[in-house]
Enzyme design. Structure first.
Site, mmCIF file in Angstrom:
data_model
loop_
_atom_site.group_PDB
_atom_site.id
_atom_site.type_symbol
_atom_site.label_atom_id
_atom_site.label_comp_id
_atom_site.label_asym_id
_atom_site.label_seq_id
_atom_site.Cartn_x
_atom_site.Cartn_y
_atom_site.Cartn_z
ATOM 1 N N LYS A 70 0.806 -1.224 0.000
ATOM 2 C CA LYS A 70 0.000 0.000 0.000
ATOM 3 C C LYS A 70 0.841 1.277 0.000
ATOM 4 O O LYS A 70 0.386 2.311 -0.489
ATOM 5 C CB LYS A 70 -0.939 0.000 1.205
ATOM 6 N N ASP A 106 -10.563 2.415 1.323
ATOM 7 C CA ASP A 106 -10.790 2.114 2.745
ATOM 8 C C ASP A 106 -11.169 3.404 3.471
ATOM 9 O O ASP A 106 -12.143 3.448 4.220
ATOM 10 C CB ASP A 106 -9.529 1.524 3.392
ATOM 11 N N GLY A 129 -5.418 -0.602 17.670
ATOM 12 C CA GLY A 129 -4.690 -0.971 16.461
ATOM 13 C C GLY A 129 -3.757 0.150 16.041
ATOM 14 O O GLY A 129 -3.934 1.300 16.442
#
Length: 272
Positions: A70, A106, A129
């Site tokens: 990414k 996303d 996270g």
């Protein structure tokens, strides 16, 4: 009736370290339903520069990008959409006649879900996270105007960096925090994983929250989401995120926006 592949068929693809079937099944289902002359195939690579060069050279219309590519693909692209520049991360490449433009659907999906669920800017949250998807969710939260947030991450370096980049606090565990919204952006609760049956937050944290958001997409009903529903909490699910981000990719590639019913059927087919 399936679409016959011919010389004019446009190829879309994905690049991932560990390719899955959701995107392949989702996109090909909609191509068939809508009679579009497209086909979608998942790939992996050891050479991201050559792979992106192949997208350009072969006229591949679109390319979904997953971990670990990414960020490493960015130097080989021509333009970044604001959705990608917001988080310095790409999950979608669109090829317009050799010009490679990058997006992050996303981020787009999470931003749309926050708006659809009318999450107020005053909402306090804790996000567990610190990886790439956590970055997309955190940026969308900031851009939606949410200011009172904590990043919960055992990895202090990554957790602090994410929190500081977007103007939030960091701590390694929840401790006494009891925010209005809890968000899981870790593999906890993911089917097939070591923590598949675990809750990402303690039951009392869930009980104190008004809303629970789990980015894990498989299963569609994670232990966290099931527990939250039983408690009568508002939920945003990873199944919603993965379907919406795939839909936004589909629209970018084809210029066609399927109906909500078609998207729901495609997502169910992709998960089956």
């Amino acid at each position: 009736m399936s679409q016959e592949i011919n010389k004019d068929t446009q190829l879309c693809m994905s690049l991932a370290g560990r390719p899955g079937n959701f995107g392949t099944r989702f996109h090909n289902y909609l191509y068939q339903q809508l009679g579009l002359n497209f086909i979608y195939k998942a790939f992996t690579t050891q050479d991201i520069q050559a792979a992106v060069g192949g997208v350009r050279a072969l006229g591949i219309r679109g390319c979904a990008v997953s971990m670990p590519f990414k960020e490493s693909c960015i130097p080989f692209l021509d333009e970044l959409d604001p959705s990608a520049t917001a988080i310095d991360s790409v999950n979608t490449i669109v090829n317009d006649g050799g010009l490679l433009r990058a997006y992050n659907t996303d981020y787009i999906a999470v931003a749309k879900l926050l708006a659809q669920h009318q999450v107020a800017p005053s909402t306090s949250f804790a996000l567990r996270g610190s990886g790439g998807m956590a970055k997309a969710v955190t940026a969308a939260l900031r851009d939606a105007g949410l200011r009172n947030g904590h990043i919960i991450a055992r990895n202090e370096r990554a957790g602090r960096a994410l929190a500081q980049q977007y103007g939030y606090a960091w701590q390694p565990e929840m401790g006494s925090l009891r925010p209005q919204m809890v968000i899981n952006v870790t593999p906890i609760g993911m089917a097939g994983g070591a923590e598949a049956q675990q809750l990402a937050f303690e039951p009392d944290c869930i009980a104190a929250a008004e809303r629970v958001f789990d980015v894990v997409a498989l299963p569609a009903e994670t232990p966290l989401i099931r527990h939250a529903r039983q408690q009568g909490k508002a939920v945003i699910t990873g199944a919603q995120v993965i379907a919406l981000q795939a839909l936004e990719q589909f629209v970018l590639y084809t210029g066609v926006r399927p109906s909500d019913e078609q998207v729901a059927r495609a997502a169910a087919h992709a998960r089956a």
